[in-house]
Design an enzyme around this catalytic site. Structure first.
Site, short mmCIF file in Angstrom:
data_model
loop_
_atom_site.label_atom_id
_atom_site.label_comp_id
_atom_site.label_asym_id
_atom_site.label_seq_id
_atom_site.Cartn_x
_atom_site.Cartn_y
_atom_site.Cartn_z
CB THR A 249 -0.92 0.03 1.24
OG1 THR A 249 -0.08 -0.01 2.42
CG2 THR A 249 -1.90 -1.12 1.28
CG LEU A 252 -3.11 4.89 -0.67
CD1 LEU A 252 -3.92 3.97 -1.58
CD2 LEU A 252 -3.91 6.14 -0.36
CG HIS A 343 10.73 -0.39 17.07
ND1 HIS A 343 10.95 -1.73 17.19
CD2 HIS A 343 11.95 0.20 17.05
CE1 HIS A 343 12.26 -1.96 17.23
NE2 HIS A 343 12.88 -0.81 17.15
CG ASP A 353 16.44 -2.83 18.22
OD1 ASP A 353 15.39 -2.18 18.28
OD2 ASP A 353 17.03 -3.08 17.15
CD GLU A 391 12.55 -0.09 13.76
OE1 GLU A 391 13.44 0.74 13.59
OE2 GLU A 391 12.81 -1.29 14.05
CG ASP A 420 14.80 1.97 17.95
OD1 ASP A 420 14.69 1.03 18.75
OD2 ASP A 420 14.83 1.79 16.71
CG HIS A 521 18.52 -6.77 14.84
ND1 HIS A 521 18.24 -6.39 13.55
CD2 HIS A 521 17.97 -5.82 15.62
CE1 HIS A 521 17.56 -5.23 13.57
NE2 HIS A 521 17.39 -4.87 14.82
#
Lengths: 695, 695
Positions: A249, A252, A343, A353, A391, A420, A521
Site C-alpha cells: 500500500t 496509503l 517501536h 532493541d 518497525e 529507539d 538483533h
C-alpha cells in the site's frame, strides 16, 4: 550569492530573537486584571516543574518495565507482540495514568516470515548431494525459509558493496555462485541487490568478530554470558528490503479495505535470497568451502567441488500490526503536537532493541501523567506518545501512521522525538537531529546528571566524547544528522518534513570497535544481557529518559518554540560548502556558467515596525520555526526515491544524482545534477521566504 | 459507512459553530482594562466599513481603468503587456494608493508564437499546387500565423472528441487527412491529441455560428458592430496545450537559473499542428472541399481531388513574463493571506478577457487602499493582489507563483478569489468555488444591489437564474465547482489545495445559446465592444466588484473564517452519491465485497469540555477551516496527471479511472478504480480528522 542567502537567514534569526524577547516581555507584563486566558496564553516553561520531573524519573521503574516487556519474545504480529500491546494499553488507559486518551491503531501489513514447519537451511553438499556441513538452525542457548533450493559454489564477497563484487568478478566467474558477505559497508538488502547483476544466485551474511566482538570469539570465556560479546552462533536478523512502510500500500495507510498492489509489483526487495548466519558457521564455510581463484585453490583442493545449498522457505502474509497511541492534551495550543515515539516489536526478546526505549517511554509517560493527574501541570501543546508496530520489518507502523494522518500531522506537529535503543552502552549521550534542535538538546542535557559521575552533567560528559567547533558557539557536542532510514524517524523526516531527533546513550569508542552492541538483533538481547552488560543499575536509561523528557517538556511548554534557526543556518553553510565543492567541479567540466547555483534572495525588510505584541504574533513566530524544515519539502522532486519528499538541508537528491553522474559520466545524468541544483536552490529560497517575510 | 462519515462531518460542523459562538462571546466581553492587543485580537468584520466600501466602488472608475488597459493589444511578453505592467505598478506603488508594497515578479517562460515574417497559412490546392482558396490571414476590420507544410485531404470531424474520430474512421481512411473541427465538446489541445492516433496530420478548428452566434452570420446587419455577435472572419485564439504552467520547468519556478528540460521532452502538447480559423473560411472549406464518403461524394465531385495545405511557422522562445503583486499587510494575523487575482495578458485588446477583471481589481485596490491610507481600516489578515502574466499560454504566471512559494502559500493562504472575465453578460451573478465558500458568497451578494433593478439584491436576482434545493437551506443559488483548469484558480485548487472561488456576471440563458460571449479571444474583444454590447454603463462590472470585494473583506476581517463546513458536508454527500453509484456497478461486476468503499470513521469525542476561550482557540478553529480543502491533498496519488495533487471532493482521479476502465474493460484498469477508491476514502478520512479531533 550563497553568502547572501546565509546572511539573509542569519539576519532573520536575529530578528526573530529580538521579536521573541519583546514579544515575551509584552505578554508577561500584561496579566493582572485581564481575562484568565490572557495569563494562560503567556505561560512559558516552569523550571521548577522541570526539576520535579527530573527528580521523579526512576531507574528502578525503568528496570521493572524492561523485565515485564521482555518476558516473552515479541516479534511483530506474534502472540508476544499482542501481549506487549495489552501491557501498554493497560498502563496508558488506567484512569490513574493521567493520560487523556490511549488506543490501539491497526494496520494490515505484508510481512515475510520463516516457515516453522519447513525451516530455512544452509548446507554444503557434494556433487552426489552428501551433506558435508549444516549451518546451525538455532542459536545455542546458555542461560535459559522459497521452493527449489538455490545451489552454487561459495564465493567470499567482503561487505557486498558494488566495488566488492566488481573486484571479485575480475578473477572469478560469479555466475551461479552464492556469495558470503559480512555485515557492514552496505545495507542488508543492498548486499543482494548489488550481487544480482553478476548472476549470483544467493547471499549469506554473517557478523564478523572483528566488526562486532573486538576480535573475541570463544564462548568458553570470552563471549556472552561472560561478557557483552556475541556468542559464535549468534545470528543478526533484520529486514532485507529497501523501502520503508507496508509494501502493498505505497503512500496509503494499510487499512483492511485499502487497495493493495499485486505482490509481483512490489519494489525495493532483493531479487535473490539472502540469509543471515552466525560467525561460527561463516568461518567454517569461508575456511573450508569458499572457491578462491588461483593461489588459494590449493587450500581447498577437493572441497571446491562442493556446492552450498540454500533452502529458503520464507512465506509472505498480510497480518494485523498495532500501534499503541497515548495522548496528553495541550491546554493552550491543543492543535500543536509534540510526538514522542519508539517501536515496540523486537526480533526475539529485544531487551535493548527496542524495549530499552519502550521502558523509558513508559517511565516518562508515568511521571508526566502523574503531574497532570495531580493537577500540577498540563502542557501548553499536546503530547502524543506512539508505540509503533512492525518497525523491524521496515518501519511499518510509523510509516502507516504518517500516511494515514498526512495533513493533520504535517500541519500541526512541532517536533518528533525518537528514542529507539535508549542505551547502546553507558558512556555518553548520543543525539542526531535537524540542525534547529541542537540548542534544546544542549539545554536539556546541561540539567541532567551524568550517570556514575560526580557533579558532572550529561552535557559536560558528552562534549568529551564527541565535539566540534562552531563559529557561533565554540566547542560544542557534535549532533548527528538524520539522513537515513534507521529507525521510525524516517517517515517523519523524509515523508512529512517534520523537525525530528533521535536520542540514546552510547559507547566509549576508545574502548570498543563494535559496529553496534554485539547482541543486536540476536537471541542474546535479553533482560539478563541488558542488566548485566549494557546498563547495570539502569542509570544510563534514566539519563536518556531525563534528557529526552526534558526536551519533550521544553518543546511542549515553551512560549516561543526552542528551535534555533541560526544553528540551522550554520549547518546549512556546512552542507552548502560541500555542495558547492561538488558543483564547482561539475560546473568546470559540464556547463559554462555557474548560474544554476545562483541562489537569489531579495533584500527583504523584516516587519519589525509593524509588530504589535499578542499571542497571535508569538504563534506566527512559532509557526515559522515549526515549518522551517517543511519549507524544504518538494513532494514531486524525488520521483525515483520511494517515500522521500523532503529536499532536506543535506541535499540527498543532489548527492545521489552527483554520485550517479560521476560514475556514469553521461550527460543526461549530469542534467539530473543540474535539475537537483534547481530543486535545492528553490528549497533554500522557500525556507528563506518562510523566515524572512511574513508576507 | 458513508452515512457515518457524513454524520461525523456534520456533527463536527455543529460543534464548530458552537465553539465559534462561545469563543466570540468570551473574547469580546474581555476587553476593558486588558492590554490593547486583547481588543485587537477580538476584532471582527465592521459592517459600517463594508457599507462604506460598497458605496465607494465606482462604475466610471472601472470604465476608465478599462479604457486605459485596452489602449493597445497586450498579448503576454509583448510591448503592450509591458505597458500594462507599468500601469499596474504606477497605480499600486503610488504612496497615495494605501498599499504597503507592490512589485513585479519575473519568470522566464517558454512560449509559442506565430512568426510575423512568415505567417501561418491555410490554403486549398489542386494536385498541381494551384491555389483554390486561401483562408483569411487577419480578421476583417470594421471600426478601427513549421517547416514543411502538412498537406492532406480535408475531413469534417465534428468537435474532435474521441467518439467523433472513431465514428468517422468507420467510413473513411483518416490516415494522412486534415480534420476540420468546431470549438466545444473537447478541449482545444484534445482535438489534435485525439486525432493523432488515426494518422490525421493536422487539425483546423473554427467557431460555429450555431454555437456562438445563435445562428447569425451576416456582417451586413447581424454581427458586430451591429450586435455582440462574432463577425464571419473572427478567429478564436487559445493555448493548444494540455498542461498548465511553464513547460520547461515542471514543478519548479521558471527563474532564469532554473534547470530546463530539453524541449523534446515536453509533454502535454499536441503531436500534430492545430490552427484556428473563422467560420467564413470554415464554411467554404466544409461545403466545397471536405472529402465525404459514399453519397456525399457527388456534391464535391472534382474538388475532392484538392488538398488542404497547412503552412504553420510558429516558433518557440523563452521570454520574460511578469506578475505584478500588491499587498495590504494584515494588522492582527499578517501571516494569514487572502489572495485576489486575475491575469493581465490578453490575446488582442482583451477588453473583456481579461481587462474587465483587471479594471475591477484596480477599483477594489483603490477603494481598500484609500481606507487604509485614511487610517480608517487595516485588514485583520493580509490581502495579496496578483496580476498574473501569460495566462493565455497556459495559466503560466499563477502556476509559477504557486511553484515558487509552495510552502508559504500552502501554510498561510486562507482563500483565493479569482475574477478573470468580470462580465460575460449583464444578467446575473455567476459563482464557482469549493463548497465551503457558498455561504460567504451569499452573504456578500445579499448586500449588493443588482444592476438596473430597483431594490433587488444581486442574490435575489441570481436565485432566479440558477438555483437548487439544499436539504439545509431550501432553495438557494447554484454555486458551481472549480473542476477544470479554465483560469488562474487551477494551480491554487489542484496544486496547493487552497479554498478558491471564481466570480463574474453572466448571461440570461433563455436569451442566448452562445457558448461564451461571441468576441471571446478574437480581435473584436475591444473597449468599444465591451461598453456597447457587454455592459453599457459598467454597472455589472460594479456589481461583480462589490460582491467580490465584500467577500474579500469578510475573509480578511472575520474573527472566525466565514467558511462553512456543513455546506462542505452537503456537497460531499452529493458527490459521494455519484461515486457510490459508480462504485456499486463496479462492485457488482468486479469485486466480491464492497469493503473497498467502507470509509471508516471513529466516534471521536470533540473536546468541548476542554475549551477555554482565547485568540489561540479561535485561530485553531480558523486553521481547521482553512485546511479543510488541503486535507484532501495527496501529492503522490496522481502520478499520471500533471499538476494535480488534490484529491478534491469531486474525485477527479476516480472519475478518470472509472471512465478508462469502463471503456477498456481491462482488469488492471479496474484495479486503478479500486486504487482511487482507496485514495478517496483516505482523503475523506483525513478531512474528517482535521475537523473532528484537534488531537
Amino acid at each position: 550569492m550563497i553568502k547572501k542567502v546565509l546572511i539573509g537567514i542569519l539576519c532573520s534569526a536575529a530578528v526573530l530573537t529580538l521579536g521573541i524577547l519583546i514579544g515575551h516581555f509584552g505578554i508577561t507584563k500584561s496579566s493582572g486584571s485581564a481575562p484568565s486566558w490572557v495569563r494562560d496564553v503567556a505561560k512559558d516553561v516552569d523550571e521548577s516543574l522541570v526539576e520535579k520531573f527530573l527528580s521523579e524519573v526512576d531507574n528502578i521503574q525503568i528496570q521493572e518495565n524492561l523485565r515485564e516487556l521482555t518476558k516473552v519474545p515479541h516479534m511483530a504480529t506474534t502472540a508476544g507482540d499482542e501481549q506487549t500491546v495489552k501491557f501498554m494499553l493497560k498502563r496508558w488507559q488506567d484512569p490513574e495514568s493521567g493520560l487523556d486518551q490511549a488506543w490501539r491503531e491497526e494496520y494490515m501489513v505484508y510481512l515475510s516470515f520463516p516457515d516453522p514447519k519447513n525451516p530455512n537451511s544452509v548446507t554444503v553438499v557434494t556433487p552426489s548431494d552428501a551433506v558435508l556441513h549444516t549451518v546451525r538452525e538455532k542459536e545455542k542457548p546458555y542461560t535459559a525459509d522459497q521452493e527449489d533450493p538455490e545451489v552454487g559454489k561459495l564465493v567470499y564477497a567482503n561487505q557486498g558493496k558494488p566495488s566488492d563484487y566488481e573486484l571479485l568478478n575480475r578473477t572469478i566467474d560469479l555466475n551461479g555462485t552464492i556469495a558470503i558477505t559480512r555485515y557492514g559497508g552496505a545495507g542488508r538488502a543492498a548486499k543482494a541487490i548489488n550481487a544480482a547483476p553478476y548472476g549470483i544466485i544467493g547471499v549469506l551474511v554473517y557478523t564478523d568478530p572483528l566488526d562486532i566482538n573486538d576480535g573475541l570469539m570463544s564462548d568458553i570465556n570470552e563471549t556472552y554470558p561472560h561478557s557483552w560479546y556475541l556468542p559464535p552462533s549468534g545470528v543478526e536478523r533484520g529486514s532485507f528490503k529497501n523501502h520503508y512502510g507496508d509494501m502493498l500500500t505505497p503512500y496509503l495507510a494499510a487499512k483492511e479495505e485499502t487497495y493493495r498492489i499485486p505482490a509481483k509489483n512490489v519494489t525495493g526487495i532483493p531479487p535473490i535470497p539472502i540469509q543471515p548466519i552466525g560467525f561460527e558457521d561463516a568461518y567454517i564455510l569461508i575456511c573450508l568451502f569458499v572457491c578462491l581463484p588461483c593461489c588459494f585453490t590449493l587450500l581447498n583442493l577437493n572441497l571446491c567441488s562442493s556446492d552450498v545449498k540454500l533452502d529458503i522457505f520464507n512465506y509472505e502474509e498480510v497480518r494485523s500490526s498495532a500501534n499503541v497511541m497515548g495522548v496528553i492534551r495541550g491546554s493552550v495550543e491543543p492543535d500543536r503536537y509534540v510526538i514522542y515515539g519508539n517501536h515496540r516489536d523486537s526480533w526475539v526478546h529485544g531487551a535493548i532493541d527496542p524495549s530499552s526505549g519502550t521502558s523509558v517511554m513508559l517511565e516518562l509517560s508515568r511521571v508526566l501523567g502523574k503531574m497532570v493527574k495531580q493537577g500540577k501541570w498540563r502542557p501548553r501543546r499536546s503530547i502524543i506518545f506512539g508505540s509503533w508496530g512492525a518497525e523491524e520489518f521496515g518501519l511499518i507502523g510509523s510509516a502507516e501512521y504518517t500516511e494515514q494522518y498526512f495533513t493533520k500531522l504535517s500541519e500541526r506537529t512541532v517536533a518528533y522525538i525518537n528514542v529507539d535503543i535508549a542505551v547502546f552502552a553507558n558512556a555518553t549521550l548520543r543525539a542526531s537531529g535537524m540542525p534547529s534542535v541542537q540548542n534544546v538538546i544542549f539545554t536539556a542535557a546541561k540539567q541532567v546528571d551524568a550517570p556514575g559521575l560526580d557533579s558532572m552533567s550529561v552535557y559536560d560528559n558528552w562534549i568529551q566524547y564527541a565535539n566540534k567547533t562552531s563559529p557561533a558557539h565554540g566547542t560544542i557536542p557534535r549532533v548527528g544528522y538524520l539522513s537515513g532510514a534507521g529507525s521510525d524517524y524516517a517517515a517523519f523526516v523524509h515523508y512529512l518534513g517534520i523537525t525530528s531527533m533521535d536520542i540514546s546513550y552510547t559507547y566509549d569508542r576508545s574502548k570498543t570497535n563494535a559496529r553496534i552492541y554485539p547482541a543486536y538483533h540476536t537471541a542474546y538481547d535479553t533482560f539478563d544481557y541488558a542488566s548485566k552488560f549494557i546498563d547495570p543499575g539502569f542509570t544510563s536509561h534514566q539519563a536518556t529518559g531525563r534528557t529526552a523528557g526534558n526536551i519533550l517538556i521544553r518543546l511542549a511548554d515553551s512560549l516561543v518554540l526552542p528551535l534555533n534557526c541560526s544553528d540551522y543556518a550554520e549547518s546549512l553553510e556546512e552542507y552548502l560548502k560541500t555542495a558547492i565543492d561538488l558543483a564547482q567541479s561539475y560546473i568546470h567540466r559540464h556547463i559554462v556558467t555557474s548560474s544554476a547555483f545562483h541562489v537569489k534572495i531579495n533584500a527583504y525588510h523584516p516587519p519589525l515596525s509593524h509588530l504589535s505584541f499578542s499571542p497571535l504574533k508569538v504563534r506566527m513566530i512559532n509557526d515559522q520555526l515549526m515549518l522551517l524544515d517543511r519549507a524544504f519539502l518538494n513532494p514531486l522532486a524525488f520521483p525515483d526515491k520511494y517515500g522521500y519528499s523532503a529536499g532536506q538541508p543535506t541535499f540527498p537528491g543532489l548527492a545521489d544524482a552527483y554520485d550517479k553522474a560521476e560514475s556514469s559520466g553521461q550527460s543526461n545524468d549530469w542534467d539530473k545534477v543540474h535539475y537537483h541544483l534547481s530543486v535545492l536552490s528553490q528549497a533554500i529560497d522557500g525556507a528563506a521566504h518562510m523566515l524572512l517575510d511574513v508576507i
